[in-house]
Design an enzyme around this catalytic site. Structure first.
Site, mmCIF file in Angstrom:
data_model
loop_
_atom_site.group_PDB
_atom_site.id
_atom_site.type_symbol
_atom_site.label_atom_id
_atom_site.label_comp_id
_atom_site.label_asym_id
_atom_site.label_seq_id
_atom_site.Cartn_x
_atom_site.Cartn_y
_atom_site.Cartn_z
ATOM 1 N N HIS A 118 -12.100 1.727 12.949
ATOM 2 C CA HIS A 118 -10.666 1.968 12.751
ATOM 3 C C HIS A 118 -9.872 1.825 14.047
ATOM 4 O O HIS A 118 -8.785 2.376 14.175
ATOM 5 C CB HIS A 118 -10.426 3.354 12.136
ATOM 6 C CG HIS A 118 -11.359 3.683 11.002
ATOM 7 N ND1 HIS A 118 -11.564 2.832 9.930
ATOM 8 C CD2 HIS A 118 -12.164 4.768 10.801
ATOM 9 C CE1 HIS A 118 -12.450 3.391 9.099
ATOM 10 N NE2 HIS A 118 -12.830 4.556 9.614
ATOM 11 N N ARG A 119 -10.441 1.096 15.007
ATOM 12 C CA ARG A 119 -9.781 0.856 16.299
ATOM 13 C C ARG A 119 -9.613 2.136 17.131
ATOM 14 O O ARG A 119 -8.838 2.179 18.090
ATOM 15 C CB ARG A 119 -8.407 0.190 16.120
ATOM 16 C CG ARG A 119 -8.464 -1.181 15.435
ATOM 17 C CD ARG A 119 -9.305 -2.154 16.243
ATOM 18 N NE ARG A 119 -9.267 -3.513 15.738
ATOM 19 C CZ ARG A 119 -10.151 -4.048 14.892
ATOM 20 N NH1 ARG A 119 -11.156 -3.309 14.447
ATOM 21 N NH2 ARG A 119 -10.036 -5.292 14.501
ATOM 22 N N LEU A 120 -10.365 3.166 16.788
ATOM 23 C CA LEU A 120 -10.335 4.403 17.571
ATOM 24 C C LEU A 120 -11.460 4.334 18.609
ATOM 25 O O LEU A 120 -12.431 5.099 18.561
ATOM 26 C CB LEU A 120 -10.480 5.625 16.664
ATOM 27 C CG LEU A 120 -9.338 5.826 15.662
ATOM 28 C CD1 LEU A 120 -9.603 7.046 14.775
ATOM 29 C CD2 LEU A 120 -8.012 5.984 16.393
#
Length: 214
Positions: free
Chosen positions: A191-193
């Protein structure tokens, strides 16, 4: 043909990075990650992007190979009259980037480049394959050449010149040591975290560690 660049995306699921898994020394942490990159079978695990700023504040990038670590720095070798060498002579502040994409990892190093001694450079030059030693003599790196045939002719001429005995190191070739002041370790996450930790060298010569938002 429209490729639809916006469709090229994936989730990063190779793993995570937590503060309690980091070594207090960024150099030891880097060596650990490099060992893991080698064990994973990455092609050119020591390939790094060297970024410099040259004349007229023009940025430049190119891939060079890490050839060792000593005295707290990252070592590479090049022609001392190349574009990158000229840029570092004016502005020694550089950036190194290791893009280990297969592992969803990257390491970004900011620091200053210092020229290594001729003795240090010669010790490495003598370990290079003979053809690489000849190429160092034959190529005036970054300078124009009228045709490939001219470059090959220079190569063959140097090979004939040094047909017998050891090949000495050219006086226009040598090594640089990049002394880091900032090292960031990036681990891709879902999730691009992503996980990002940066080591910054303080005035007391102690590395401080901070986690950054992705």
């Amino acid at each position: 043909m429209t490729l639809g660049y916006e469709k090229f995306r994936r989730e990063y699921t190779a793993g995570g990075l937590a503060r309690d898994r980091l070594d207090d020394s960024p150099l030891r942490q880097f060596e650990l990650w490099l060992e893991q990159a080698v064990e994973a079978g990455l092609k050119d695990p020591t390939a790094m992007v060297l970024a410099t700023v040259g004349e007229n504040d023009t940025p430049g990038q190119r891939i060079v190979l890490l050839k060792g670590m000593s005295q707290g720095g990252f070592i590479f070798y090049t022609n001392l009259d190349s574009d990158k060498a000229r840029a570092m002579a004016q502005r020694p502040q550089v950036s190194l980037h290791f893009p280990w994409n297969v592992l969803d990892r990257q390491v970004i190093i900011g620091g200053h480049a210092e020229k290594m001694t001729a003795t240090e450079s010669a010790a490495y030059f003598l370990t290079r394959p003979r053809e690489s030693q000849i190429a160092a003599w034959a190529s005036r790196q970054s300078r124009p050449v009228s045709a490939r045939a001219v470059l090959e002719q220079q190569f063959h001429g140097i090979r004939e010149k040094f047909a017998q005995g050891e090949i000495p190191m050219p006086d226009f070739w040598g090594g640089y040591r990049v002394i880091p002041q900032r090292i960031e370790f990036w681990q891709g996450r879902e999730h691009r975290l992503h996980d990002r930790f940066v080591y910054t060298l303080g005035s007391n010569a102690v590395w401080q560690i901070e986690q950054l938002q992705p």
